[in-house]
Each structure stands twice: as structure tokens, then as C-alpha cells.
Scaffold this motif. Sequence first.
Motif, PDB file in Angstrom:
ATOM      1  N   SER A 211       0.816  -1.213   0.000  1.00 53.92           N
ATOM      2  CA  SER A 211       0.000   0.000   0.000  1.00 53.92           C
ATOM      3  C   SER A 211       0.847   1.259   0.000  1.00 53.92           C
ATOM      4  CB  SER A 211      -0.915   0.010   1.224  1.00 53.92           C
ATOM      5  OG  SER A 211      -0.136  -0.018   2.415  1.00 53.92           O
ATOM      6  N   THR A 212       2.154   1.105   0.200  1.00 49.61           N
ATOM      7  CA  THR A 212       3.056   2.245   0.076  1.00 49.61           C
ATOM      8  C   THR A 212       3.374   2.433  -1.409  1.00 49.61           C
ATOM      9  OG1 THR A 212       4.857   0.716   0.605  1.00 49.61           O
ATOM     10  CG2 THR A 212       4.060   2.131   2.385  1.00 49.61           C
ATOM     11  N   PRO A 213       3.759   3.636  -1.831  1.00 54.65           N
ATOM     12  CA  PRO A 213       3.859   3.934  -3.263  1.00 54.65           C
ATOM     13  C   PRO A 213       5.104   3.381  -3.949  1.00 54.65           C
ATOM     14  CG  PRO A 213       4.409   5.857  -1.952  1.00 54.65           C
ATOM     15  CD  PRO A 213       3.925   4.831  -0.981  1.00 54.65           C
ATOM     16  N   LEU A 214       5.003   3.216  -5.264  1.00 54.66           N
ATOM     17  CA  LEU A 214       6.118   2.685  -6.048  1.00 54.66           C
ATOM     18  C   LEU A 214       7.279   3.663  -6.174  1.00 54.66           C
ATOM     19  CD1 LEU A 214       4.402   0.740  -8.979  1.00 54.66           C
ATOM     20  CD2 LEU A 214       5.905  -0.203  -7.207  1.00 54.66           C
ATOM     21  N   TYR A 215       7.080   4.915  -5.796  1.00 56.97           N
ATOM     22  CA  TYR A 215       8.193   5.859  -5.843  1.00 56.97           C
ATOM     23  C   TYR A 215       9.017   5.819  -4.559  1.00 56.97           C
ATOM     24  CZ  TYR A 215       4.509   8.710  -3.610  1.00 56.97           C
ATOM     25  OH  TYR A 215       3.484   9.170  -2.826  1.00 56.97           O
ATOM     26  N   SER A 216       8.645   4.952  -3.631  1.00 56.20           N
ATOM     27  CA  SER A 216       9.335   4.866  -2.350  1.00 56.20           C
ATOM     28  C   SER A 216      10.235   3.644  -2.291  1.00 56.20           C
ATOM     29  CB  SER A 216       8.305   4.806  -1.212  1.00 56.20           C
ATOM     30  OG  SER A 216       8.932   4.489   0.007  1.00 56.20           O
ATOM     31  N   ASN A 217      11.440   3.828  -1.797  1.00 55.07           N
ATOM     32  CA  ASN A 217      12.344   2.710  -1.602  1.00 55.07           C
ATOM     33  C   ASN A 217      11.744   1.687  -0.645  1.00 55.07           C
ATOM     34  OD1 ASN A 217      15.114   1.626  -2.124  1.00 55.07           O
ATOM     35  ND2 ASN A 217      15.291   1.826   0.087  1.00 55.07           N
ATOM     36  N   THR A 218      10.924   2.168   0.282  1.00 52.34           N
ATOM     37  CA  THR A 218      10.226   1.284   1.224  1.00 52.34           C
ATOM     38  C   THR A 218       9.456   0.204   0.479  1.00 52.34           C
ATOM     39  OG1 THR A 218      10.019   3.057   2.851  1.00 52.34           O
ATOM     40  CG2 THR A 218       8.439   1.249   3.010  1.00 52.34           C
ATOM     41  N   THR A 219       8.765   0.579  -0.586  1.00 49.02           N
ATOM     42  CA  THR A 219       7.975  -0.354  -1.381  1.00 49.02           C
ATOM     43  C   THR A 219       8.860  -1.258  -2.233  1.00 49.02           C
ATOM     44  OG1 THR A 219       6.306   1.383  -1.538  1.00 49.02           O
ATOM     45  CG2 THR A 219       6.045  -0.509  -3.011  1.00 49.02           C
ATOM     46  N   LEU A 220       9.870  -0.666  -2.839  1.00 47.12           N
ATOM     47  CA  LEU A 220      10.670  -1.396  -3.819  1.00 47.12           C
ATOM     48  C   LEU A 220      11.459  -2.542  -3.205  1.00 47.12           C
ATOM     49  CD1 LEU A 220      11.934   1.586  -6.010  1.00 47.12           C
ATOM     50  CD2 LEU A 220       9.880   0.160  -6.303  1.00 47.12           C
ATOM     51  N   VAL A 221      11.795  -2.452  -1.913  1.00 49.60           N
ATOM     52  CA  VAL A 221      12.539  -3.549  -1.288  1.00 49.60           C
ATOM     53  C   VAL A 221      11.673  -4.793  -1.113  1.00 49.60           C
ATOM     54  CG1 VAL A 221      14.178  -2.030  -0.106  1.00 49.60           C
ATOM     55  CG2 VAL A 221      12.085  -2.707   1.071  1.00 49.60           C
ATOM     56  N   CYS A 222      10.355  -4.666  -1.313  1.00 50.44           N
ATOM     57  CA  CYS A 222       9.458  -5.845  -1.347  1.00 50.44           C
ATOM     58  C   CYS A 222       8.971  -6.142  -2.761  1.00 50.44           C
ATOM     59  CB  CYS A 222       8.247  -5.617  -0.444  1.00 50.44           C
ATOM     60  SG  CYS A 222       8.556  -5.888   1.295  1.00 50.44           S
ATOM     61  N   PHE A 223       8.743  -5.097  -3.541  1.00 51.31           N
ATOM     62  CA  PHE A 223       8.196  -5.242  -4.887  1.00 51.31           C
ATOM     63  C   PHE A 223       9.099  -6.110  -5.772  1.00 51.31           C
ATOM     64  CE2 PHE A 223       7.987  -3.544  -9.287  1.00 51.31           C
ATOM     65  CZ  PHE A 223       6.659  -3.827  -9.583  1.00 51.31           C
ATOM     66  N   PHE A 224      10.369  -5.757  -5.864  1.00 47.24           N
ATOM     67  CA  PHE A 224      11.264  -6.497  -6.756  1.00 47.24           C
ATOM     68  C   PHE A 224      11.563  -7.916  -6.269  1.00 47.24           C
ATOM     69  CE2 PHE A 224      12.307  -2.104  -8.177  1.00 47.24           C
ATOM     70  CZ  PHE A 224      11.941  -2.275  -9.499  1.00 47.24           C
ATOM     71  N   PRO A 225      11.818  -8.142  -4.970  1.00 54.86           N
ATOM     72  CA  PRO A 225      12.016  -9.528  -4.527  1.00 54.86           C
ATOM     73  C   PRO A 225      10.800 -10.423  -4.751  1.00 54.86           C
ATOM     74  CG  PRO A 225      12.943  -8.014  -2.920  1.00 54.86           C
ATOM     75  CD  PRO A 225      12.177  -7.177  -3.905  1.00 54.86           C
ATOM     76  N   THR A 226       9.592  -9.863  -4.623  1.00 53.34           N
ATOM     77  CA  THR A 226       8.389 -10.674  -4.875  1.00 53.34           C
ATOM     78  C   THR A 226       8.361 -11.146  -6.323  1.00 53.34           C
ATOM     79  OG1 THR A 226       7.134  -9.439  -3.201  1.00 53.34           O
ATOM     80  CG2 THR A 226       5.872 -10.717  -4.793  1.00 53.34           C
ATOM     81  N   LEU A 227       8.619 -10.239  -7.263  1.00 50.20           N
ATOM     82  CA  LEU A 227       8.614 -10.605  -8.684  1.00 50.20           C
ATOM     83  C   LEU A 227       9.773 -11.540  -9.020  1.00 50.20           C
ATOM     84  CD1 LEU A 227       7.649  -7.201 -10.341  1.00 50.20           C
ATOM     85  CD2 LEU A 227       6.190  -9.199  -9.965  1.00 50.20           C
ATOM     86  N   ALA A 228      10.931 -11.271  -8.443  1.00 51.64           N
ATOM     87  CA  ALA A 228      12.076 -12.148  -8.704  1.00 51.64           C
ATOM     88  C   ALA A 228      11.794 -13.559  -8.212  1.00 51.64           C
ATOM     89  CB  ALA A 228      13.332 -11.592  -8.030  1.00 51.64           C
ATOM     90  N   GLY A 229      11.034 -13.666  -7.127  1.00 50.43           N
ATOM     91  CA  GLY A 229      10.697 -14.975  -6.588  1.00 50.43           C
ATOM     92  C   GLY A 229       9.549 -15.658  -7.304  1.00 50.43           C
ATOM     93  N   GLY A 230       8.918 -14.951  -8.249  1.00 52.77           N
ATOM     94  CA  GLY A 230       7.818 -15.534  -8.990  1.00 52.77           C
ATOM     95  C   GLY A 230       6.476 -15.418  -8.301  1.00 52.77           C
ATOM     96  N   GLY A 231       6.390 -14.542  -7.287  1.00 56.05           N
ATOM     97  CA  GLY A 231       5.140 -14.358  -6.561  1.00 56.05           C
ATOM     98  C   GLY A 231       4.248 -13.309  -7.200  1.00 56.05           C
ATOM     99  N   THR A 232       3.217 -12.915  -6.475  1.00 57.69           N
ATOM    100  CA  THR A 232       2.239 -11.951  -6.959  1.00 57.69           C
ATOM    101  C   THR A 232       2.270 -10.697  -6.099  1.00 57.69           C
ATOM    102  OG1 THR A 232       0.780 -13.706  -7.765  1.00 57.69           O
ATOM    103  CG2 THR A 232      -0.218 -11.535  -7.396  1.00 57.69           C
ATOM    104  N   VAL A 233       2.286  -9.537  -6.743  1.00 55.65           N
ATOM    105  CA  VAL A 233       2.219  -8.256  -6.048  1.00 55.65           C
ATOM    106  C   VAL A 233       0.809  -7.693  -6.190  1.00 55.65           C
ATOM    107  CG1 VAL A 233       3.063  -5.886  -5.960  1.00 55.65           C
ATOM    108  CG2 VAL A 233       4.661  -7.748  -6.453  1.00 55.65           C
ATOM    109  N   VAL A 234       0.206  -7.343  -5.072  1.00 57.52           N
ATOM    110  CA  VAL A 234      -1.097  -6.669  -5.064  1.00 57.52           C
ATOM    111  C   VAL A 234      -0.847  -5.215  -4.685  1.00 57.52           C
ATOM    112  CG1 VAL A 234      -3.419  -6.578  -4.081  1.00 57.52           C
ATOM    113  CG2 VAL A 234      -2.270  -8.799  -4.398  1.00 57.52           C
ATOM    114  N   LEU A 235      -1.182  -4.291  -5.587  1.00 58.44           N
ATOM    115  CA  LEU A 235      -0.881  -2.877  -5.386  1.00 58.44           C
ATOM    116  C   LEU A 235      -2.129  -2.073  -5.033  1.00 58.44           C
ATOM    117  CD1 LEU A 235       1.535  -2.047  -8.366  1.00 58.44           C
ATOM    118  CD2 LEU A 235       2.149  -2.339  -5.961  1.00 58.44           C
TER     119      LEU A 235
END
Length: 518
Positions: A211-235
Motif C-alpha cells: 500500500s506504500t507507493p512505487l516511488y518509495s524505496n520502502t515499497t521497492l525492497v518488497c516489490f522487486f524480490p516478490t517478482l524475482a521470486g515468482g510471486g504476486t504483487v497486489v498494489l
Amino acid sequence: MTTIADMLAADHGVMGDILRARAAEAPDRPAVVMETGESVTYAQFDALADRVAAALQRDAVQPGEAIAVCALSSIPYAAVFLGGLRAGVAVAPIAPSSTPEAIAGMVADCGAKLFFLDAGVAEAQKPAPIAVRSVALDGSSAGEAFDAWLAPEGATPASVKIGPEHPFNIIYSSGTTGTPKGIVQSHGMRWRHVYRGDAIGYGPEAVSVLSTPLYSNTTLVCFFPTLAGGGTVVLMKKFDAGRYLELAQKHRMTHTMLVPVQYRRLMERPDFDSYDLSSTHLKFCTSAPFAAELKREVLERWPGGLVEYFGMTEGGGTCILMAHEHPDKLHTVGQPAPGHDIRLIDEDGVQVGPGVVGEIVGRSGATMNGYHGRPDKTAEAIWTSPEGWTFIRTGDVGRFDEDGFLTLMDRKKDMIISGGFNIYPSDLEAVLVLHPAVLEAAVVGVPSPEWGETPVAFVALKPGQAADPAEIKTFVNGQVGKTQRLADVVIVDSLPRSHIGKVLKRELRDSWQKSPTK
């Protein structure tokens, strides 16, 4: 044949390559899902990123050059980010909440070749229009329509060789302490976040609700690992506690990243315990002080582990608190992450030992390239150890206990020097929230002709509570040392915060100085 496991175990990898491998492995698995229900599979997302990368190459955006994105989270936003990376382009995500002048300044500073935005940003930006070619991610009249700008379906970009030192993104500091600085993070730095993903459960079954924005490093430290792991991101475009809980339950959330104020709002909901959150594996928190009592409540009421990260967008060093494993250390931010060297230094730059308060400096493989175009500011951010190693100065003050756990005191700039004595606002804030009517508090130093500086408290009250400022002041001053006593207490409706929940103490100082009753 190189497997995905081999790719993730390597010292360096490229997000664009991982995305392509995941699309080949499970093309129909959901990659990104919006709270509205709109979604893309890995195959669709990979193809969309290809079209973005091909369009950037068509428009002669060269590897190493930048594009800027300023919009609420969306699938096109995520595709622009991944497509930019695939083209070797540095992505500069910018907060829409910034002033029009600041947005224009950041776009100019990073040298963006294209500016991606939405209608909300375009409307707010009218006082300071952007001269760079604009593309509207939402198909509005804010710029050239995203669908029309994209390369045709089936387009593939030319291959680009990307090394660990190449810029991944340029994230601008919040600007709460002055002009925002562009923090250049490399592909190598970002890979460190992906590299550790398997150990914390970022696999194909992972579902991260962000729920934190994609322009925040806070979000990106979860966003990219989720995709790299093959999981699903709900935004989510914006955080709403009720809607967040609905999504977490509906999608059987396993991972999430929230800032402390969001945890507090969730815990305050009378219906929180009625939601089924049993699928939660890990909850993360970073970006702002996380009260020990709030951590304890989250652990008691929300299934799954709780992990707090302490670090900077600039990198350097990170501390990790596995709160569910160390319930007696909730007042700390944990221990240095594996391979991270965290030290404390005094005012003269001399290292201090356990139990002594000092500025926190850190060193690791996850460190920024520097501030974009600001070698002077980059140099200011560095401390060199006696061994000749370079550390990033955090500007935070802390103390290690005998077990190697770090307790944060304050931002160095927020420390108050009154009559020659150091006063740490966090000490006073901890006493303030013990008052039965006080929900949260922030203490700042204001000018004093007698003492140089003196502490003033701003407090927000609990719903339905009333309190007299003088009574709160007496309550606190009766429990602290003579040199720590508050000069004033101001009751406010709420504390001003940045988009990631940090209290904007500069605004509080300014408001006090402008007050006719000060």
C-alpha cells in the motif's frame, strides 16, 4: 542450461532477465494485481515491459540515461519501471505529493528524456510545467497516451549488457531537510535485496500486498524480490486500513510492507481481529521509528513474523530486528544484517564502543553509487574508517547494547543542545505517550535566549480524549531530568508526515516560530 535457481544464487543478476525467466516458467501466474481487480500475468507483464523497452530504444533513450515517473501506482507504472530497466535506463520515481517546483527540479536534475505521469500530477503541475516530452500512464490528456506511445504488440528490444555498477534507479530524498538529492542505486545494490529473497519466503506462492507507493524505496525492497521470486504483487493506489484488510484476506497475503503509522491505524480498527490474516508469513516495517508497544501489539494480534529494517535509501548498512524471535528487544532496531558493518562515531569521527551514544555509520555491498551530480554531497555522506574503508553516515544517533542490538536515539540534526547538555527528543517522546490522553508526540528544539535551544512538544490526543497542555507539561517534567524539561506543549489535530510516515519536524519548528503566542 541456466536455471532460475542458478540466476538467483549468482552474485549479480538483472531484473529484466529474471522477469523473462519467470514468464517462461509460469506464463499464466498473476504478476501484478491492482486493488480494483485489474491484473497481468507474468507473460503479459513481460511482453508489456518489452514494449516499453522497445519504445524507449525507438525514442533514442540510451542506456545510463534517465526517465522520470510521477504518478500513483498502476500496472503501466510497474511496466515502465521494468521496461526501463530492461533497456538499461535509470528510472527516477518521483512523489506526486512534491510541490510543482520540486517535481520540475527533480525531472531536470536527473536529465529525464521522458516524463511519465497521470492526470492528478498534470493538474497539480500547472504552476511549473515540465518541458520534457510527457506520456500519460492513465490515457488522460496529461500527455501522449501510454498505449499510443508503446511499441507495437510483439515488439522486442535490442539486448543491453547491464553490469552491477550501472544505475538502476534514482530515488530522490524526501526534501524534508532541504533540496531533494538524487540517490543513485545500482543494479548491484538492488540485486542484494533480491538475492536474500528466498530465505524470507519470496517464492512462487508469495503474495505481497503493498500500500506504500512505487516511488518509495520502502515499497521497492518488497516489490522487486516478490517478482524475482515468482510471486504476486497486489498494489494499492493509496492506503486505506479497511480496504487493506479486505485485500489481505481475499488474496491470502503472505508478505507486506507497512510503515509504523499504518500499523497503528490497523491496530486501532475495532474490526481488525475479525479478518483472517492467518496466511501471513512475514510483515515488514521501515522508514520511521516503530514504538516497542506497537510492535508488541502487532505480534500478539497478527499471525506471522514481524521484521523491522533500519537503514537508508543510500544504503551502507542495515540492521534487522526479527521481532518474533527477540520479544525482549522490541525497543531496538536489531542487529547488523549479515555482511553489514555498522559502527558508531563521535563528533570528532572517532569510533565509540558499546553503551556509548554515537552517530551510526554503515558499510556493505548494498551502497549507493552517490548523489546524482552532487560529488560534494556524496563526500559529506562518507566516513572513512582507520582501515581505509568507506562508510555511509546515516545522520542517526544510537547505542549498541551488550548483545549487539542497536537502539536508536534520534536524528543527529534533531538532537537538542540546551545549556551545553544533549537532549534526545525520543526520550521525551517516550514519556509523553505514557500520558493517558496522548496518542503520539514529537519534540523539537526551538531557539532560546537563555539556553540556546529548548525542547517543545507537539502532541496529538487519542480520539475522545481531552487534556490541558500545562497538565501534560507538568506530567512530563515531573519524570525527566532538569535539563530535559519541556518549555512548551502544543496540542495539534495530527502530526505532519511525509508519504512514508516520517514526522516532518521542520514543519513543527516553523509553525512554533510563527505562532504569535510563542
